[in-house]
Motif scaffolding. Structure first.
Motif, PDB file in Angstrom:
ATOM      1  N   SER A  41      -6.988 -16.604  11.608  1.00 19.21           N
ATOM      2  CA  SER A  41      -6.726 -15.296  10.881  1.00 19.21           C
ATOM      3  C   SER A  41      -6.244 -14.320  12.001  1.00 19.21           C
ATOM      4  CB  SER A  41      -8.092 -14.982  10.268  1.00 19.21           C
ATOM      5  OG  SER A  41      -8.040 -13.637   9.854  1.00 19.21           O
ATOM      6  N   ILE A  42      -6.967 -14.201  13.204  1.00 17.53           N
ATOM      7  CA  ILE A  42      -6.435 -13.066  13.851  1.00 17.53           C
ATOM      8  C   ILE A  42      -5.054 -13.211  14.729  1.00 17.53           C
ATOM      9  CG2 ILE A  42      -8.916 -12.618  14.263  1.00 17.53           C
ATOM     10  CD1 ILE A  42      -8.662 -13.301  17.146  1.00 17.53           C
ATOM     11  N   PHE A  43      -4.839 -14.551  14.782  1.00 21.11           N
ATOM     12  CA  PHE A  43      -3.495 -14.919  15.470  1.00 21.11           C
ATOM     13  C   PHE A  43      -2.438 -15.449  14.459  1.00 21.11           C
ATOM     14  CE2 PHE A  43      -6.340 -15.867  19.122  1.00 21.11           C
ATOM     15  CZ  PHE A  43      -5.816 -14.808  20.129  1.00 21.11           C
ATOM     16  N   HIS A  44      -2.615 -15.153  13.155  1.00 20.22           N
ATOM     17  CA  HIS A  44      -1.740 -15.248  12.137  1.00 20.22           C
ATOM     18  C   HIS A  44      -1.217 -16.683  12.066  1.00 20.22           C
ATOM     19  CE1 HIS A  44      -1.986 -10.744  12.151  1.00 20.22           C
ATOM     20  NE2 HIS A  44      -1.712 -10.686  13.224  1.00 20.22           N
ATOM     21  N   ASN A  45      -2.259 -17.589  11.996  1.00 20.80           N
ATOM     22  CA  ASN A  45      -1.953 -19.013  11.926  1.00 20.80           C
ATOM     23  C   ASN A  45      -1.046 -19.538  12.934  1.00 20.80           C
ATOM     24  OD1 ASN A  45      -3.328 -19.542   9.480  1.00 20.80           O
ATOM     25  ND2 ASN A  45      -1.851 -18.253   8.396  1.00 20.80           N
ATOM     26  N   ASN A  46      -1.092 -18.904  14.161  1.00 24.10           N
ATOM     27  CA  ASN A  46      -0.144 -19.466  15.056  1.00 24.10           C
ATOM     28  C   ASN A  46      -1.373 -20.533  16.080  1.00 24.10           C
ATOM     29  OD1 ASN A  46       0.827 -19.978  17.877  1.00 24.10           O
ATOM     30  ND2 ASN A  46       2.104 -18.009  17.669  1.00 24.10           N
ATOM     31  N   GLN A  47      -1.177 -21.706  15.748  1.00 19.49           N
ATOM     32  CA  GLN A  47      -1.996 -22.726  16.464  1.00 19.49           C
ATOM     33  C   GLN A  47      -1.761 -22.870  17.746  1.00 19.49           C
ATOM     34  OE1 GLN A  47      -4.147 -24.704  14.293  1.00 19.49           O
ATOM     35  NE2 GLN A  47      -5.216 -24.917  16.499  1.00 19.49           N
ATOM     36  N   THR A  48      -0.742 -22.518  18.372  1.00 17.42           N
ATOM     37  CA  THR A  48      -0.452 -22.658  19.784  1.00 17.42           C
ATOM     38  C   THR A  48      -1.470 -21.572  20.503  1.00 17.42           C
ATOM     39  OG1 THR A  48       1.653 -23.303  19.731  1.00 17.42           O
ATOM     40  CG2 THR A  48       1.017 -22.504  21.787  1.00 17.42           C
ATOM     41  N   LYS A  49      -1.461 -20.366  19.955  1.00 15.52           N
ATOM     42  CA  LYS A  49      -2.236 -19.159  20.489  1.00 15.52           C
ATOM     43  C   LYS A  49      -3.793 -19.739  20.233  1.00 15.52           C
ATOM     44  CE  LYS A  49       0.855 -15.431  20.278  1.00 15.52           C
ATOM     45  NZ  LYS A  49       0.934 -13.746  19.600  1.00 15.52           N
ATOM     46  N   VAL A  50      -4.073 -20.011  19.019  1.00 15.63           N
ATOM     47  CA  VAL A  50      -5.665 -20.663  18.751  1.00 15.63           C
ATOM     48  C   VAL A  50      -6.002 -21.780  20.070  1.00 15.63           C
ATOM     49  CG1 VAL A  50      -7.117 -21.666  17.234  1.00 15.63           C
ATOM     50  CG2 VAL A  50      -5.436 -20.083  16.177  1.00 15.63           C
ATOM     51  N   ASP A  51      -5.260 -22.674  20.187  1.00 22.29           N
ATOM     52  CA  ASP A  51      -5.552 -23.615  21.018  1.00 22.29           C
ATOM     53  C   ASP A  51      -5.815 -23.168  22.658  1.00 22.29           C
ATOM     54  OD1 ASP A  51      -5.191 -25.508  19.040  1.00 22.29           O
ATOM     55  OD2 ASP A  51      -3.350 -26.290  19.567  1.00 22.29           O
ATOM     56  N   ALA A  52      -4.686 -22.134  22.919  1.00 23.55           N
ATOM     57  CA  ALA A  52      -4.859 -21.693  24.266  1.00 23.55           C
ATOM     58  C   ALA A  52      -6.105 -20.832  24.307  1.00 23.55           C
ATOM     59  CB  ALA A  52      -3.733 -20.590  24.495  1.00 23.55           C
ATOM     60  N   CYS A  53      -6.319 -20.112  23.360  1.00 24.67           N
ATOM     61  CA  CYS A  53      -7.841 -19.162  23.417  1.00 24.67           C
ATOM     62  C   CYS A  53      -8.965 -20.075  23.419  1.00 24.67           C
ATOM     63  CB  CYS A  53      -7.845 -18.420  21.768  1.00 24.67           C
ATOM     64  SG  CYS A  53      -9.072 -17.150  21.917  1.00 24.67           S
ATOM     65  N   TYR A  54      -9.166 -21.354  22.589  1.00 16.64           N
ATOM     66  CA  TYR A  54      -9.995 -22.317  22.755  1.00 16.64           C
ATOM     67  C   TYR A  54     -10.290 -22.669  24.268  1.00 16.64           C
ATOM     68  CZ  TYR A  54     -11.976 -23.667  18.147  1.00 16.64           C
ATOM     69  OH  TYR A  54     -12.726 -23.808  16.996  1.00 16.64           O
ATOM     70  N   ARG A  55      -9.217 -23.134  24.951  1.00 11.56           N
ATOM     71  CA  ARG A  55      -9.473 -23.523  25.954  1.00 11.56           C
ATOM     72  C   ARG A  55      -9.954 -22.460  26.971  1.00 11.56           C
ATOM     73  NH1 ARG A  55      -4.259 -25.933  24.766  1.00 11.56           N
ATOM     74  NH2 ARG A  55      -3.231 -24.286  25.840  1.00 11.56           N
ATOM     75  N   LYS A  56      -9.467 -21.274  26.817  1.00  6.86           N
ATOM     76  CA  LYS A  56     -10.127 -20.197  27.671  1.00  6.86           C
ATOM     77  C   LYS A  56     -11.419 -19.917  27.412  1.00  6.86           C
ATOM     78  CE  LYS A  56      -7.700 -17.731  30.054  1.00  6.86           C
ATOM     79  NZ  LYS A  56      -7.685 -17.742  31.500  1.00  6.86           N
ATOM     80  N   ILE A  57     -11.695 -20.067  26.025  1.00  3.46           N
ATOM     81  CA  ILE A  57     -13.397 -19.723  25.874  1.00  3.46           C
ATOM     82  C   ILE A  57     -14.097 -20.731  26.542  1.00  3.46           C
ATOM     83  CG2 ILE A  57     -14.905 -19.960  23.960  1.00  3.46           C
ATOM     84  CD1 ILE A  57     -12.492 -18.325  22.424  1.00  3.46           C
ATOM     85  N   GLU A  58     -13.656 -22.083  26.506  1.00  2.00           N
ATOM     86  CA  GLU A  58     -14.332 -23.114  27.067  1.00  2.00           C
ATOM     87  C   GLU A  58     -14.485 -23.381  28.354  1.00  2.00           C
ATOM     88  OE1 GLU A  58     -13.357 -26.775  23.647  1.00  2.00           O
ATOM     89  OE2 GLU A  58     -12.221 -26.469  25.449  1.00  2.00           O
ATOM     90  N   GLY A  59     -13.468 -22.864  29.047  1.00  2.00           N
ATOM     91  CA  GLY A  59     -13.423 -22.709  30.493  1.00  2.00           C
ATOM     92  C   GLY A  59     -14.246 -21.537  31.127  1.00  2.00           C
ATOM     93  N   LEU A  60     -14.207 -20.428  30.389  1.00  3.16           N
ATOM     94  CA  LEU A  60     -14.990 -19.302  30.919  1.00  3.16           C
ATOM     95  C   LEU A  60     -16.426 -19.658  30.706  1.00  3.16           C
ATOM     96  CD1 LEU A  60     -12.984 -16.300  29.504  1.00  3.16           C
ATOM     97  CD2 LEU A  60     -13.735 -16.720  31.833  1.00  3.16           C
ATOM     98  N   SER A  61     -16.883 -20.239  29.515  1.00  7.26           N
ATOM     99  CA  SER A  61     -18.160 -20.658  29.279  1.00  7.26           C
ATOM    100  C   SER A  61     -18.693 -21.449  30.182  1.00  7.26           C
ATOM    101  CB  SER A  61     -18.313 -21.054  27.900  1.00  7.26           C
ATOM    102  OG  SER A  61     -17.762 -20.051  26.760  1.00  7.26           O
ATOM    103  N   MET A  62     -18.119 -22.417  30.570  1.00 12.85           N
ATOM    104  CA  MET A  62     -18.696 -23.294  31.546  1.00 12.85           C
ATOM    105  C   MET A  62     -18.839 -22.832  32.998  1.00 12.85           C
ATOM    106  SD  MET A  62     -19.013 -26.578  30.034  1.00 12.85           S
ATOM    107  CE  MET A  62     -18.894 -27.457  31.374  1.00 12.85           C
ATOM    108  N   THR A  63     -17.755 -21.891  33.308  1.00 12.48           N
ATOM    109  CA  THR A  63     -17.902 -21.266  34.676  1.00 12.48           C
ATOM    110  C   THR A  63     -18.994 -20.163  34.577  1.00 12.48           C
ATOM    111  OG1 THR A  63     -15.326 -21.291  34.964  1.00 12.48           O
ATOM    112  CG2 THR A  63     -16.664 -19.558  36.250  1.00 12.48           C
TER     113      THR A  63
END
Length: 244
Positions: free
Chosen positions: A159-181
């Motif tokens: 919704s917030i990235f206006h159905n841009n799956q590439t941006k969503v996937d990049a955000c997911y990776r950043k969230i996962e990496g930050l959380s593990m760190t």
């Protein structure tokens, strides 16, 4: 006693990877609060110990004064009375911190943040659950106990990235990496097996670390239509309970 918010903040600041994602935060004094209000249009004043969004004070700059709000109560005051108004909501003998407020992205006109539930059932951290926490109407905290509700993270990010799956996937990776760190960083100083990481996304799509909770609640994940995450969390809790 639970690890205080400021102690975890200071531990995360020691990691150069995390430092850029942490909003400016100080121990709350009259002078530090006034300095933060000079620099930012909104600040949050939080008890160092506590969870569930209880006791959080929001101070928002208005034209000619400030709105000081805690829960359903609010006061509109001039600059000379803002500190007195803040103190009226503080609990005696509790330490507070003052944190920069962020202009958060919204989902259906309501603010949200992201809860990442990490567990260490064996010898390494895993992400057991991720969900968006959407605030109740007119609330400035997203916590379950304050009326917040869970939404699937994929749905909210689309919704917030206006159905841009590439941006969503990049955000997911950043969230996962930050959380593990974050989990590994805090685990250097404390023996913990569970951690709830709260992240936010601002209006520009930038990710921020709000806080990390060493005693996270899991009820949020019971609200998701897919039961996979809550089942994983509960299975891991049983494994953690059996650890020697």
């Amino acid at each position: 006693m639970a690890i205080g918010k400021m102690r975890k903040q200071q531990e995360m600041l020691q990691n150069p990877v995390l430092r850029a994602y942490l909003p400016e935060t100080h121990w709350m004094t009259d002078s530090s609060t006034l300095r933060m209000l000079k620099n930012y249009s909104t600040v949050f004043i939080k008890p160092d110990q506590g969870s569930g969004g209880s006791g959080i004070i929001r101070v928002k700059r208005l034209r000619g004064g400030y709105e000081v709000r805690c829960g359903p109560s609010q006061k509109i005051v001039g600059a000379g009375a803002v500190i007195k108004a803040i103190h009226s909501y503080r609990k005696p003998r509790h330490r507070y911190l003052v944190q920069r407020g962020l202009r958060l992205a919204k989902y259906h006109r309501m603010i949200f943040d992201i809860r990442v539930y990490l567990q260490k059932p064996k010898n390494h951290w895993i992400i057991a659950g991720m969900a968006a926490r959407v605030a109740a109407p007119h609330k400035f905290v997203t916590n379950y106990l304050k009326g917040g509700h869970a939404e699937p993270l994929q749905k909210v990010l689309l919704s917030i990235f206006h159905n841009n799956q590439t941006k969503v996937d990049a955000c997911y990776r950043k969230i996962e990496g930050l959380s593990m760190t974050i989990a590994r960083t805090i685990n250097k100083w404390h023996l913990i097996n569970e951690l709830g990481v709260d992240l936010a996304i601002d209006e520009n799509g930038r990710i921020w670390i709000i806080e990390a909770n060493s005693h996270p609640g899991h009820r949020l994940f019971t609200q998701l239509p897919d039961r996979t995450m809550i089942r994983t969390i509960m299975e891991n809790k049983r494994s953690i309970g059996k650890k020697p």
